[in-house]
Design a protein around this motif. Structure first.
Motif, PDB file in Angstrom:
ATOM      1  N   LEU A  70       0.817  -1.208   0.000  1.00 13.05           N
ATOM      2  CA  LEU A  70       0.000   0.000   0.000  1.00 13.05           C
ATOM      3  C   LEU A  70       0.857   1.266   0.000  1.00 13.05           C
ATOM      4  O   LEU A  70       0.491   2.275  -0.606  1.00 13.05           O
ATOM      5  CB  LEU A  70      -0.936  -0.002   1.212  1.00 13.05           C
ATOM      6  CG  LEU A  70      -2.053  -1.043   1.172  1.00 13.05           C
ATOM      7  CD1 LEU A  70      -2.748  -1.143   2.532  1.00 13.05           C
ATOM      8  CD2 LEU A  70      -3.066  -0.710   0.076  1.00 13.05           C
ATOM      9  N   GLN A  74       0.641   4.170  -2.671  1.00 15.51           N
ATOM     10  CA  GLN A  74       0.305   5.523  -2.232  1.00 15.51           C
ATOM     11  C   GLN A  74       1.141   6.576  -2.953  1.00 15.51           C
ATOM     12  O   GLN A  74       0.680   7.691  -3.191  1.00 15.51           O
ATOM     13  CB  GLN A  74       0.499   5.646  -0.715  1.00 15.51           C
ATOM     14  CG  GLN A  74       0.047   6.989  -0.150  1.00 15.51           C
ATOM     15  CD  GLN A  74       0.362   7.135   1.319  1.00 15.51           C
ATOM     16  OE1 GLN A  74       1.391   6.661   1.796  1.00 15.51           O
ATOM     17  NE2 GLN A  74      -0.519   7.781   2.058  1.00 15.51           N
ATOM     18  N   VAL A 155      -6.645   2.348  -2.289  1.00 19.17           N
ATOM     19  CA  VAL A 155      -5.347   2.415  -1.609  1.00 19.17           C
ATOM     20  C   VAL A 155      -5.485   3.109  -0.259  1.00 19.17           C
ATOM     21  O   VAL A 155      -5.018   2.604   0.771  1.00 19.17           O
ATOM     22  CB  VAL A 155      -4.315   3.151  -2.483  1.00 19.17           C
ATOM     23  CG1 VAL A 155      -3.009   3.367  -1.709  1.00 19.17           C
ATOM     24  CG2 VAL A 155      -4.049   2.366  -3.754  1.00 19.17           C
TER      25      VAL A 155
END
Length: 201
Positions: A70, A74, A155
Motif C-alpha cells: 500500500l 500511495q 489504496v
C-alpha cells in the motif's frame, strides 16, 4: 486551562450525514499561522506493528507485506482535494449531538493533510460497522464529494483499515476479545472480504 461546555447526549450515535457539515467547514479553513503535525498513516502503522506482541509471525509478516504494498501504491496517488486541517478519525462515536446538528470531538488525532483521509474514514465506519451504504451516501451527498468514486480510494481505504487493525493489535493480549477481533479482521483482509462487518473495540 480550557473550559468545555457539557452537551448531554441521547443514547444513539451521531448519524454520518451530520458529520458532513462540520467536516467540510474544517477542511475549508485557511492554513493556520502555526505548525500542525502532518498526517503520518504509514508511520503510525509501522510503529504499531513494531510493538505488537500477541500476533503470530505469519500475521505480522502479512501486515508488513500489506503495508509495503500500500505504501508503494500511495506514492502514485493523485489527490483531488486541497490539503488542510483534518480531524484524523471522524466517525459516529467521535462526535456529539447538539441542537439537531453535530459537534466534532476527540481531537487527539488532528493533523494536516489530505481531506480524502477523513472522508475514507467515515466510509469505512459506515461499511464495516453495519450502518450501510445508504447511510454513507447521505453523508457524501451532504458533504458534496463521494470519495469512493476517486481512483485512489482503494489504496487510501486499505491504509486506513490497516491502521485501525494495527492500532488495536498493539493493545491486544492473549485470550482477549480484542485479539480475537483483530485476527478476524486480518483474515477478512487476506480473503479480500471488503464487506466483512467488524465488531467495535
Amino acid at each position: 486551562m480550557t473550559f468545555w461546555q457539557h452537551l448531554p447526549q441521547p443514547d444513539r450515535p451521531v448519524p454520518a450525514t451530520q458529520l458532513a457539515g462540520p467536516l467540510r467547514a474544517l477542511h475549508q479553513l485557511p492554513v493556520p499561522p502555526f505548525d500542525v503535525r502532518p498526517v503520518d498513516t504509514v508511520g503510525a502503522i509501522r510503529r504499531s506493528i513494531g510493538v505488537t506482541t500477541a500476533l503470530t509471525q505469519d500475521e505480522i509478516a502479512y501486515l508488513k507485506d500489506r503495508l509495503s504494498e500500500l505504501t508503494n501504491a500511495q506514492h502514485e496517488l493523485r489527490y483531488v482535494r486541497t490539503p488542510g486541517l483534518l480531524q484524523g478519525d471522524p466517525q459516529h462515536r467521535n462526535a456529539l449531538h447538539h441542537q439537531g446538528a453535530a459537534v466534532l470531538c476527540d481531537w487527539d488525532t488532528a493533523c494536516f493533510g489530505q481531506p480524502e483521509l477523513d472522508l475514507v474514514t467515515v466510509e469505512i465506519h459506515c461499511r464495516r460497522f453495519g450502518y450501510g451504504s445508504a447511510h454513507y451516501q447521505e453523508f457524501a451527498d451532504r458533504y458534496g464529494f463521494d470519495v469512493t468514486t476517486w481512483p485512489g480510494f482503494p489504496v487510501l481505504s486499505g491504509l486506513r483499515e490497516l491502521r485501525m487493525i494495527t492500532t488495536n493489535a498493539k493493545r491486544a493480549s492473549a485470550g482477549t476479545r480484542t485479539l480475537e477481533e483483530v485476527r478476524r479482521r486480518i483474515q477478512g483482509l487476506r480473503s479480500n472480504h471488503d464487506e466483512l462487518k467488524w465488531n467495535i473495540l
